[in-house]
Write an enzyme that holds these catalytic residues in place. Sequence first.
Site, mmCIF file in Angstrom:
data_model
loop_
_atom_site.group_PDB
_atom_site.id
_atom_site.type_symbol
_atom_site.label_atom_id
_atom_site.label_comp_id
_atom_site.label_asym_id
_atom_site.label_seq_id
_atom_site.Cartn_x
_atom_site.Cartn_y
_atom_site.Cartn_z
ATOM 1 N N CYS A 1 -49.360 -6.900 -13.823
ATOM 2 C CA CYS A 1 -49.303 -5.564 -13.217
ATOM 3 C C CYS A 1 -49.538 -5.694 -11.711
ATOM 4 C CB CYS A 1 -50.344 -4.660 -13.876
ATOM 5 S SG CYS A 1 -50.105 -2.898 -13.560
ATOM 6 N N GLU B 1 -68.394 -14.445 -7.347
ATOM 7 C CA GLU B 1 -68.153 -13.050 -6.975
ATOM 8 C C GLU B 1 -68.436 -12.801 -5.502
ATOM 9 O OE1 GLU B 1 -66.677 -10.683 -8.465
ATOM 10 O OE2 GLU B 1 -66.441 -11.617 -10.425
ATOM 11 N N CYS C 1 -46.118 -7.105 -20.303
ATOM 12 C CA CYS C 1 -47.415 -6.419 -20.365
ATOM 13 C C CYS C 1 -47.777 -6.038 -21.798
ATOM 14 C CB CYS C 1 -47.379 -5.170 -19.496
ATOM 15 S SG CYS C 1 -48.933 -4.241 -19.525
ATOM 16 N N TYR D 1 -69.955 -3.048 -7.351
ATOM 17 C CA TYR D 1 -68.939 -3.834 -8.058
ATOM 18 C C TYR D 1 -69.484 -5.195 -8.482
ATOM 19 C CZ TYR D 1 -65.347 -7.134 -9.040
ATOM 20 O OH TYR D 1 -64.642 -8.129 -9.653
ATOM 21 N N ASP E 1 -62.202 -3.443 -9.792
ATOM 22 C CA ASP E 1 -61.758 -3.955 -8.497
ATOM 23 C C ASP E 1 -60.341 -3.452 -8.235
ATOM 24 O OD1 ASP E 1 -60.116 -5.479 -10.134
ATOM 25 O OD2 ASP E 1 -60.744 -7.421 -9.325
ATOM 26 N N GLN F 1 -63.223 -9.965 -0.626
ATOM 27 C CA GLN F 1 -62.222 -9.970 0.450
ATOM 28 C C GLN F 1 -61.580 -11.343 0.665
ATOM 29 O OE1 GLN F 1 -65.069 -8.032 3.279
ATOM 30 N NE2 GLN F 1 -63.452 -6.530 3.532
ATOM 31 N N TRP G 1 -65.482 -20.922 -12.816
ATOM 32 C CA TRP G 1 -66.720 -20.185 -13.086
ATOM 33 C C TRP G 1 -66.681 -19.454 -14.428
ATOM 34 C CZ3 TRP G 1 -63.741 -19.612 -8.649
ATOM 35 C CH2 TRP G 1 -62.785 -18.583 -8.669
ATOM 36 N N ARG G 2 -65.596 -19.603 -15.159
ATOM 37 C CA ARG G 2 -65.443 -18.894 -16.427
ATOM 38 C C ARG G 2 -65.779 -19.771 -17.626
ATOM 39 N NH1 ARG G 2 -59.724 -15.509 -16.119
ATOM 40 N NH2 ARG G 2 -60.442 -13.889 -14.678
ATOM 41 N N CYS H 1 -43.413 -5.436 -16.319
ATOM 42 C CA CYS H 1 -43.741 -4.572 -17.457
ATOM 43 C C CYS H 1 -43.292 -5.170 -18.789
ATOM 44 C CB CYS H 1 -43.127 -3.192 -17.256
ATOM 45 S SG CYS H 1 -43.753 -2.334 -15.786
#
Length: 230
Positions: free
Chosen positions: A196, A43, A206, A126, A144, A48, A24-25, A203
């Site tokens: 994350c 979405e 990141c 949201y 989210d 959930q 969907w991107r 880390c």
Amino acid sequence: MRNQGDFAARLLGWYDAHARALPWRVPPGSDRCADPYAVWLSEVMLQQTTVSAVIPYFARFMARWPTVHRLADAPDEAVMAAWAGLGYYARARNLLACARVVSRELDGRFPGTEAELRRLPGIGPYTAAAISAIAFGARANVVDGNVERVIARHARITAPLPGAKRAIAAEAGRRLPAARCGDYAQALMDLGALVCTPAAPRCGACPVAADCAAHAAGDAAALPARTRKP
């Protein structure tokens, strides 16, 4: 801590190289926004439900009902049968109700603002923010669970959830960039999903670890804290 614009720039640079390829991107940095129908459908399905579970359902829905008009005209029983296995069937009923409003009252065009989107069936704060940012490039604050975790750790917000939700959302809002808002929202989601993570955050991989307050304090894995149930 570095300035908030630098936070967004580093995050977007990471996203350009590491974005998840999801159906969907659109690619990072694209000069076009994603299809509002595809973003909305994804979405609603993702509420959930995990990304891996949603992908095959999304593909089947898009193949069978490639536009909001086609979905709006579908029989209820066909949509409910196609939804079987995703659970939370109220989402499927709201999906049909929303498709019919958009198709029949809005000429098949999803509105671009959060306020207008929230008037549609099944679209809460949201989901409205996500559609507005990702499909229309609006400067919407999309928060989210993944985003909450990234922001709570980077700013080291130690108050427990759910009480800390407002403070985390406010901090997230202060970091919004002026451009590439859809990419930025998805970059935060991907950072939370891939780096994350809830347990054993990576880390070392990141892009914003250098000024992450929780990383510096050594308690990133403990955040966000949660109120213990009695």
